[in-house]
Design an enzyme around this catalytic site. Structure first.
Site, PDB file in Angstrom:
ATOM      1  N   ASP A  44     -13.015 -27.029  -5.255  1.00  0.00           N
ATOM      2  CA  ASP A  44     -13.378 -25.967  -4.333  1.00  0.00           C
ATOM      3  C   ASP A  44     -13.527 -26.598  -2.943  1.00  0.00           C
ATOM      4  O   ASP A  44     -13.541 -27.827  -2.796  1.00  0.00           O
ATOM      5  CB  ASP A  44     -14.685 -25.325  -4.804  1.00  0.00           C
ATOM      6  CG  ASP A  44     -15.229 -24.295  -3.840  1.00  0.00           C
ATOM      7  OD1 ASP A  44     -14.429 -23.473  -3.338  1.00  0.00           O
ATOM      8  OD2 ASP A  44     -16.438 -24.318  -3.568  1.00  0.00           O
ATOM      9  N   ASP A  46     -15.644 -24.835   0.199  1.00  0.00           N
ATOM     10  CA  ASP A  46     -16.967 -24.559   0.761  1.00  0.00           C
ATOM     11  C   ASP A  46     -18.074 -25.021  -0.179  1.00  0.00           C
ATOM     12  O   ASP A  46     -18.097 -24.660  -1.355  1.00  0.00           O
ATOM     13  CB  ASP A  46     -17.140 -23.062   1.033  1.00  0.00           C
ATOM     14  CG  ASP A  46     -16.273 -22.577   2.189  1.00  0.00           C
ATOM     15  OD1 ASP A  46     -16.071 -23.354   3.147  1.00  0.00           O
ATOM     16  OD2 ASP A  46     -15.796 -21.429   2.130  1.00  0.00           O
ATOM     17  N   ASP A  55     -16.624 -20.267   6.639  1.00  0.00           N
ATOM     18  CA  ASP A  55     -16.593 -18.955   7.292  1.00  0.00           C
ATOM     19  C   ASP A  55     -17.870 -18.708   8.084  1.00  0.00           C
ATOM     20  O   ASP A  55     -17.843 -18.276   9.243  1.00  0.00           O
ATOM     21  CB  ASP A  55     -16.424 -17.842   6.252  1.00  0.00           C
ATOM     22  CG  ASP A  55     -15.000 -17.731   5.729  1.00  0.00           C
ATOM     23  OD1 ASP A  55     -14.092 -18.282   6.378  1.00  0.00           O
ATOM     24  OD2 ASP A  55     -14.804 -17.112   4.677  1.00  0.00           O
ATOM     25  N   ASP A 136     -11.700 -19.968  -1.523  1.00  0.00           N
ATOM     26  CA  ASP A 136     -11.730 -18.635  -0.927  1.00  0.00           C
ATOM     27  C   ASP A 136     -11.998 -18.714   0.576  1.00  0.00           C
ATOM     28  O   ASP A 136     -12.413 -17.737   1.180  1.00  0.00           O
ATOM     29  CB  ASP A 136     -12.800 -17.775  -1.612  1.00  0.00           C
ATOM     30  CG  ASP A 136     -12.641 -16.300  -1.304  1.00  0.00           C
ATOM     31  OD1 ASP A 136     -11.617 -15.913  -0.728  1.00  0.00           O
ATOM     32  OD2 ASP A 136     -13.570 -15.522  -1.628  1.00  0.00           O
TER      33      ASP A 136
END
Length: 282
Positions: A44, A46, A55, A136
């Protein structure tokens, strides 16, 4: 602001069929990876590679370091990607430049021990690890950060929400794909990409499976793909983060349902220790 229970991610290689049908979401067209790698490891981004949400870090480049209330009020759980599209449009309207955004991303701190883990993987023989980033966040943030720290060559694939700066300097963001998973946000389910990527790669490897599939993450969105790991595979949840808590809850409520071994980590050094043990075995 990001609802960690609704984070998932996916993207595919630039070749015909399967996951690769989404090739427009790939960061770049790439040749097929070598087929002799023994282990497949997913990371992953973040709060796994970087020690915060990339983000959310965009708030610091907004005027006054805050977002207006009317904008924050447009967020809906499970639709963070749509919310970020509005945030990025607002930043462009306020004159925030691509250079400012890239500079902000480059300053994101790595999680403890992650640089050491990346250097360890880079030092290993080429036939050991096939390394994939599954996030994501978005392709611009991930590419920018990895390039800045010199870790980009390690990653065979980067699967994330497609993004690019348009002619007006606005960072345009799109959802990665659509899916039917009720656990994940509308734009991404990481379990879908893990399942499809594995199937595709095993076909390309002439039916030869990896010795182990490894997954390093932190969020609830990382719990979803860890559910499809097999006995003998390893899930590395960040200690006491949502992925870890959900694995523990499942172990208590449904013993035996979670198949993979579980190795919680507080530092990348914890992952290195386990990888060294794996490499010692024949």
């Amino acid at each position: 602001m990001r609802d960690s229970v609704f984070n998932c991610c996916v993207s595919p290689p630039h070749t015909p069929g399967g996951v690769e049908e989404h090739h427009q979401h790939s960061i770049r067209a790439q040749a097929l990876p070598p087929n002799d790698r023994r282990f497949l490891i997913f990371f992953d981004f973040d709060e796994t590679l970087v020690d915060e949400c990339s983000d959310d870090s965009m708030v610091t480049v907004a005027p006054g370091g805050i977002l207006p209330g009317w904008l924050k009020d447009t967020y809906r759980p499970g639709h963070y990607n749509e919310y970020m599209q509005r945030v990025l449009a607002y930043l462009a309207e306020q004159g925030v430049t691509p250079a400012a955004i890239r500079s902000n991303v480059e300053k994101l701190p790595p999680c403890p021990g992650i640089p050491a883990l990346m250097r360890f993987l880079l030092s290993q023989p080429s036939h050991d690890f096939e390394v994939v980033c599954l996030s994501d966040a978005n392709t611009v943030f991930i590419e920018t950060w990895l390039q800045h720290l010199g870790f980009r060559p390690l990653f065979i694939r980067i699967f994330s929400n497609p993004a690019h700066f348009d002619d007006n300097g606005q960072l345009q963001l799109r959802p990665f794909h659509s899916h039917d998973c009720l656990r994940c946000p509308a734009n991404m389910c990481k379990a879908v990409v893990v399942r499809q990527y594995l199937a595709q790669r095993i076909r390309e490897r002439g039916g030869k499976p990896y010795q182990k599939v490894l997954y390093v993450g932190d969020g609830a969105n990382d719990f979803c793909p860890s559910l499809i790991l097999s006995p003998g595979d390893i899930a590395f949840p960040r200690w006491d983060f949502p992925m870890h808590k959900l694995i523990r809850e499942m172990a208590e409520a449904k013993p035996g349902v979670f198949k993979a071994s579980v190795v919680p980590w507080k530092s990348g050094e914890d992952v290195i220790s386990t990888l060294k043990k794996i490499l010692e075995r024949p």
